[in-house]
Design a protein around this motif. Structure first.
Motif, PDB file in Angstrom:
ATOM      1  N   HIS A 130       0.839  -1.194   0.000  1.00 35.93           N
ATOM      2  CA  HIS A 130       0.000   0.000   0.000  1.00 35.93           C
ATOM      3  C   HIS A 130       0.879   1.251   0.000  1.00 35.93           C
ATOM      4  CE1 HIS A 130      -3.639  -2.297   0.598  1.00 35.93           C
ATOM      5  NE2 HIS A 130      -3.011  -2.993   1.518  1.00 35.93           N
ATOM      6  N   PRO A 135      -2.622  -0.289   6.013  1.00 36.06           N
ATOM      7  CA  PRO A 135      -3.986   0.158   6.306  1.00 36.06           C
ATOM      8  C   PRO A 135      -4.629  -0.525   7.520  1.00 36.06           C
ATOM      9  CG  PRO A 135      -4.038  -1.394   4.486  1.00 36.06           C
ATOM     10  CD  PRO A 135      -2.580  -1.251   4.893  1.00 36.06           C
ATOM     11  N   HIS A 136      -3.894  -1.415   8.179  1.00 42.91           N
ATOM     12  CA  HIS A 136      -4.493  -2.150   9.307  1.00 42.91           C
ATOM     13  C   HIS A 136      -4.254  -1.428  10.638  1.00 42.91           C
ATOM     14  CE1 HIS A 136      -5.226  -5.545   6.550  1.00 42.91           C
ATOM     15  NE2 HIS A 136      -4.065  -5.212   6.031  1.00 42.91           N
ATOM     16  N   HIS A 200      -0.644 -12.535   7.004  1.00 44.95           N
ATOM     17  CA  HIS A 200      -0.624 -11.295   6.232  1.00 44.95           C
ATOM     18  C   HIS A 200      -0.051 -10.206   7.134  1.00 44.95           C
ATOM     19  CE1 HIS A 200      -2.093  -8.365   3.297  1.00 44.95           C
ATOM     20  NE2 HIS A 200      -2.701  -7.707   4.260  1.00 44.95           N
TER      21      HIS A 200
HETATM   22 ZN   LIG Z   1      -3.324  -5.698   4.124  1.00 44.63          ZN
END
Ligand SMILES: [Zn+2]
Length: 305
Positions: A130, A135-136, A200
């Motif tokens: 990203h 984005p987490h 992930h």
């Molecule tokens: Zn991700």
């Protein structure tokens, strides 16, 4: 109604409706819950992605467009988490209020502390990296607090008569979150620096916040499925560093994680990264209660230190 243009419709629907709750659509259940925490009964919140789904890949349904068409406010996680599915839905809703940059659009990441913002050029070979950072970020409770504050500011601008109500709801959430953080810190204190692996890259904010050290990922690169070569390297590294915890998001196939677990003696811990990912994860604070309890139980079971 069908004789009115889109512009006229937008104008009509932007007339403040005294006493009515604001219609909010949230991209995920995490930002939906933060909006409920602050908005209370002055908001009606629906989320698009379910908490057990991979938030990078959500199947578009016509019902989502209808929800978006009626929304006063759209709250997104941002940082391109939803880039693969949300923009066409927002566009097709033809709702001028919630388009990117409009008053009824809130990117909850803008005040969050964001990790892994890439420096230099991004290429396809890097996988699903990203460009705006990881984005987490909601998996750090400090960022949940920042997002809730941004939501309070936005709701207060949209419904100024309810500003004091939103401020007191935010203060209450902030206090409850602070108390929970003390509890979580005490729980995790014995495990500072514990090495883990995750499937992930969902957890950097979480592991930073709670003092864990992620030494590798099952995915060779973000969004790229496991490959035999990478898996063998990971197994070797986990053995070398005696890693006993393997965190997997619930929407990934357990075949590779289980085989890594068998080869290394690591415990596979399925941790939902979102509100609604399990029955007892009914809100943002419960998300951390659930995951930290799972994690600590697994650490104790493996005798990992
Ligand atoms: Zn991700």
């Amino acid at each position: 109604m069908r004789f009115l243009s889109i512009a006229a419709l937008a104008l009509l629907s932007s007339v403040p409706r005294a006493g009515a709750a604001l219609n909010v659509v949230a991209s995920t259940e995490d930002v939906a819950d933060l909006t409920r925490q602050v908005g209370g009964d002055r908001v009606k919140v629906e989320s698009i992605a379910r908490g057990y789904q991979d938030p990078h890949y959500v199947e578009a349904k016509p019902s989502f467009i209808l929800k978006l068409a009626k929304a006063d406010l759209l709250v997104v996680v941002g940082r391109e988490l939803e880039v693969g599915w949300l923009p066409p839905l927002v566009q097709q809703s033809r709702n001028a209020r919630i388009q990117v940059g409009a008053d009824g659009y809130l990117d909850a990441s803008l005040t969050a502390s964001i990790l892994e913002i890439p420096t230099g050029q991004i290429t396809r070979a890097m996988g699903d990296v990203h460009p705006l950072g990881n984005p987490h970020y909601w998996l750090d409770p400090g960022n949940g607090r920042h997002a809730a504050k941004a939501i309070m500011d936005k709701l207060s601008r949209m419904a100024p008569a309810d500003a004091a109500y939103f401020a007191s709801r935010y203060a209450d959430f902030d206090r409850r979150l602070g108390e929970a953080e003390k509890r979580w810190d005490a729980l995790m204190a014995p495990y500072k620096g514990l090495k883990v692996v995750s499937y992930h890259r969902s957890w950097p904010n979480f592991t930073d916040r709670f003092g864990l050290d992620v030494i590798g990922y099952v995915e060779p690169r973000p969004g790229i499925p496991p490959s035999p070569g990478h898996t063998l390297d990971l197994i070797a590294e986990m053995k070398r560093q005696s890693v006993k915890i393997l965190i997997v998001e619930p929407y990934f196939d357990l075949k590779t994680p289980n085989s890594i677990g068998r080869a290394t003696g690591a415990k596979v811990v399925v941790m939902p990264p979102s509100v609604g990912g399990e029955k007892d994860i009914t809100d943002y604070i419960a998300l951390f209660d659930h995951n930290l309890a799972l994690l600590v139980a697994a650490i104790r079971e493996t005798g990992a230190k």
